[in-house]
Design a protein around this motif. Sequence first.
Motif, PDB file in Angstrom:
ATOM      1  N   THR A 236       1.040  -1.267  -0.032  1.00  0.00           N
ATOM      2  CA  THR A 236      -0.010  -0.069  -0.043  1.00  0.00           C
ATOM      3  C   THR A 236       0.855   1.262  -0.247  1.00  0.00           C
ATOM      4  O   THR A 236       0.642   2.208  -0.661  1.00  0.00           O
ATOM      5  N   CYS A 237       2.022   1.197   0.681  1.00  0.00           N
ATOM      6  CA  CYS A 237       2.846   2.263   0.585  1.00  0.00           C
ATOM      7  C   CYS A 237       3.336   2.484  -0.735  1.00  0.00           C
ATOM      8  O   CYS A 237       3.683   3.690  -1.148  1.00  0.00           O
ATOM      9  N   VAL A 238       3.745   1.522  -1.345  1.00  0.00           N
ATOM     10  CA  VAL A 238       4.519   1.572  -2.509  1.00  0.00           C
ATOM     11  C   VAL A 238       3.380   2.120  -3.587  1.00  0.00           C
ATOM     12  O   VAL A 238       3.553   2.938  -4.440  1.00  0.00           O
ATOM     13  N   TYR A 239       2.164   1.421  -3.588  1.00  0.00           N
ATOM     14  CA  TYR A 239       1.316   2.011  -4.607  1.00  0.00           C
ATOM     15  C   TYR A 239       0.808   3.428  -4.321  1.00  0.00           C
ATOM     16  O   TYR A 239       0.698   4.032  -5.571  1.00  0.00           O
ATOM     17  N   ASN A 240       0.776   3.972  -3.420  1.00  0.00           N
ATOM     18  CA  ASN A 240       0.576   5.212  -3.143  1.00  0.00           C
ATOM     19  C   ASN A 240       1.547   6.171  -3.936  1.00  0.00           C
ATOM     20  O   ASN A 240       1.283   7.278  -4.555  1.00  0.00           O
ATOM     21  N   GLN A 241       2.977   5.710  -3.929  1.00  0.00           N
ATOM     22  CA  GLN A 241       3.890   6.509  -4.454  1.00  0.00           C
ATOM     23  C   GLN A 241       4.134   6.280  -5.952  1.00  0.00           C
ATOM     24  O   GLN A 241       4.153   7.281  -6.848  1.00  0.00           O
ATOM     25  N   LEU A 242       3.768   5.082  -6.467  1.00  0.00           N
ATOM     26  CA  LEU A 242       3.814   4.754  -7.968  1.00  0.00           C
ATOM     27  C   LEU A 242       2.606   5.209  -8.660  1.00  0.00           C
ATOM     28  O   LEU A 242       2.632   5.691  -9.785  1.00  0.00           O
ATOM     29  N   LEU A 243       1.324   5.368  -7.961  1.00  0.00           N
ATOM     30  CA  LEU A 243       0.361   6.126  -8.696  1.00  0.00           C
ATOM     31  C   LEU A 243       0.389   7.585  -8.858  1.00  0.00           C
ATOM     32  O   LEU A 243      -0.076   8.034  -9.848  1.00  0.00           O
ATOM     33  N   ARG A 244       1.230   8.226  -8.187  1.00  0.00           N
ATOM     34  CA  ARG A 244       1.542   9.611  -8.057  1.00  0.00           C
ATOM     35  C   ARG A 244       2.584   9.821  -9.324  1.00  0.00           C
ATOM     36  O   ARG A 244       2.266  10.607 -10.258  1.00  0.00           O
ATOM     37  N   PHE A 245       3.670   8.742  -9.490  1.00  0.00           N
ATOM     38  CA  PHE A 245       4.295   8.801 -10.503  1.00  0.00           C
ATOM     39  C   PHE A 245       3.913   8.583 -11.611  1.00  0.00           C
ATOM     40  O   PHE A 245       3.987   9.530 -12.685  1.00  0.00           O
ATOM     41  N   ARG A 246       2.786   7.690 -12.004  1.00  0.00           N
ATOM     42  CA  ARG A 246       1.919   7.286 -13.045  1.00  0.00           C
ATOM     43  C   ARG A 246       1.122   8.399 -13.584  1.00  0.00           C
ATOM     44  O   ARG A 246       1.026   9.117 -14.653  1.00  0.00           O
ATOM     45  N   ARG A 247       0.451   9.203 -12.658  1.00  0.00           N
ATOM     46  CA  ARG A 247      -0.566  10.407 -12.794  1.00  0.00           C
ATOM     47  C   ARG A 247       0.384  11.477 -13.451  1.00  0.00           C
ATOM     48  O   ARG A 247       0.101  12.276 -14.213  1.00  0.00           O
ATOM     49  N   THR A 248       1.704  11.837 -12.776  1.00  0.00           N
ATOM     50  CA  THR A 248       2.226  12.825 -13.115  1.00  0.00           C
ATOM     51  C   THR A 248       2.869  12.656 -14.552  1.00  0.00           C
ATOM     52  O   THR A 248       2.754  13.473 -15.448  1.00  0.00           O
ATOM     53  N   GLU A 249       3.284  11.413 -14.990  1.00  0.00           N
ATOM     54  CA  GLU A 249       3.702  11.143 -16.308  1.00  0.00           C
ATOM     55  C   GLU A 249       2.747  11.188 -17.392  1.00  0.00           C
ATOM     56  O   GLU A 249       2.813  11.780 -18.529  1.00  0.00           O
ATOM     57  N   LEU A 250       1.263  10.846 -16.865  1.00  0.00           N
ATOM     58  CA  LEU A 250       0.206  10.806 -17.780  1.00  0.00           C
ATOM     59  C   LEU A 250      -0.367  12.229 -18.247  1.00  0.00           C
ATOM     60  O   LEU A 250      -0.723  12.434 -19.114  1.00  0.00           O
ATOM     61  N   ASP A 251       0.114  13.315 -17.234  1.00  0.00           N
ATOM     62  CA  ASP A 251       0.178  14.819 -17.504  1.00  0.00           C
ATOM     63  C   ASP A 251       0.799  15.194 -18.137  1.00  0.00           C
ATOM     64  O   ASP A 251       0.769  16.555 -18.664  1.00  0.00           O
ATOM     65  N   ARG A 252       1.949  14.529 -18.605  1.00  0.00           N
ATOM     66  CA  ARG A 252       2.981  15.198 -19.575  1.00  0.00           C
ATOM     67  C   ARG A 252       2.654  14.947 -20.984  1.00  0.00           C
ATOM     68  O   ARG A 252       1.861  14.060 -21.463  1.00  0.00           O
ATOM     69  N   ASP A 253       3.491  15.747 -21.880  1.00  0.00           N
ATOM     70  CA  ASP A 253       3.096  15.345 -23.211  1.00  0.00           C
ATOM     71  C   ASP A 253       4.462  14.859 -24.074  1.00  0.00           C
ATOM     72  O   ASP A 253       4.463  14.860 -25.089  1.00  0.00           O
ATOM     73  N   ASP A 254       5.425  14.400 -23.381  1.00  0.00           N
ATOM     74  CA  ASP A 254       6.322  13.826 -24.111  1.00  0.00           C
ATOM     75  C   ASP A 254       6.579  12.304 -23.941  1.00  0.00           C
ATOM     76  O   ASP A 254       7.630  11.569 -23.985  1.00  0.00           O
ATOM     77  N   LEU A 255       5.561  11.756 -23.706  1.00  0.00           N
ATOM     78  CA  LEU A 255       5.443  10.215 -23.716  1.00  0.00           C
ATOM     79  C   LEU A 255       5.232   9.684 -25.081  1.00  0.00           C
ATOM     80  O   LEU A 255       4.477  10.439 -25.715  1.00  0.00           O
TER      81      LEU A 255
END
Length: 306
Positions: A236-255
């Motif tokens: 649960t600790c890990v998921y909380n951090q990784l979901l923030r990572f994924r959300r930040t990436e998805l908000d970018r335009d360089d993927l």
Amino acid sequence: MQITATVEPGSFFDLGRQDPALIRLREDGAERALPFALMERLVKSGVPYAEHARTLASDLVHVAGTAFDWFDADLPAQIADEINLSNYEIVEHTVERHAALTQALERLAAVHPAGFARVREFVRGFLWVGLKPGVRTSSLTSSSDPALPYVIVFSEKARHHIPPNTVSDEPSHLFLAENLLHEGVHQSVSFHVLQHQVFADGYDSKTSPKIEIAWRATQGEARNQFWEVDRAFHATCVYNQLLRFRRTELDRDDLTPNERTHIQAAYDEGMPAVRYLMAQLELQAEHFTAHGLELLADLRHQTDEL
């Protein structure tokens, strides 16, 4: 109350503290073996892991003012056996692999500074491994063992796989960056649990209640389908951090389109997973100390903010 994001000066995990074994390694220029000296204290098997670690060479990977040891040479059997790597060997260091690792760390530093700060604080060394010739088993993606602080393990699969179920034919430094962060968070949680009483007196992972993990149902071993309370807490600790990572990436335009597709799939799968784990942990409140309950409350707050 949150999982600590820094190593407490003078604590067991402080590699710079005034301890005879640590001082000797520092004076000998063998800083890369420092985590293995801590391993000797944690495992208490009488095996001189730090001496075996001296045989490891390392290349330094420099990112954002931080130097990480990327271990080379043969992995001593005594170390491999202790951390379940007997089927693996350290892969050859190549220009391509150095570039991939550097690019992943640079992405963390530039786009996820809090995540990079955690990796910088709790990771000193990398073991990039592959299965030994003739071994017929599925390769790990990434892993870390509480018995070996500051060192994380990953394979080529970490450039393709976002656990548990997202797999890309094309490699990406973004996938590797997430897996490095994944293990850095695990290390930080391990440090905290070893230094603070999170679980109630008498709690034992071997006799812990089991939490069913439906999304692991296709993975044959029972240990992957039913998790102990402490394992679910880590996750649960890990998921909380990784979901923030994924959300930040998805908000970018360089993927790339491929990266976006796979990170979105992992995000969509991770959200219900973390909510389920959070709810299941709250049903197991009796197995936490007062401090552990404070951590659970913070996890609930983090989960609700996702």
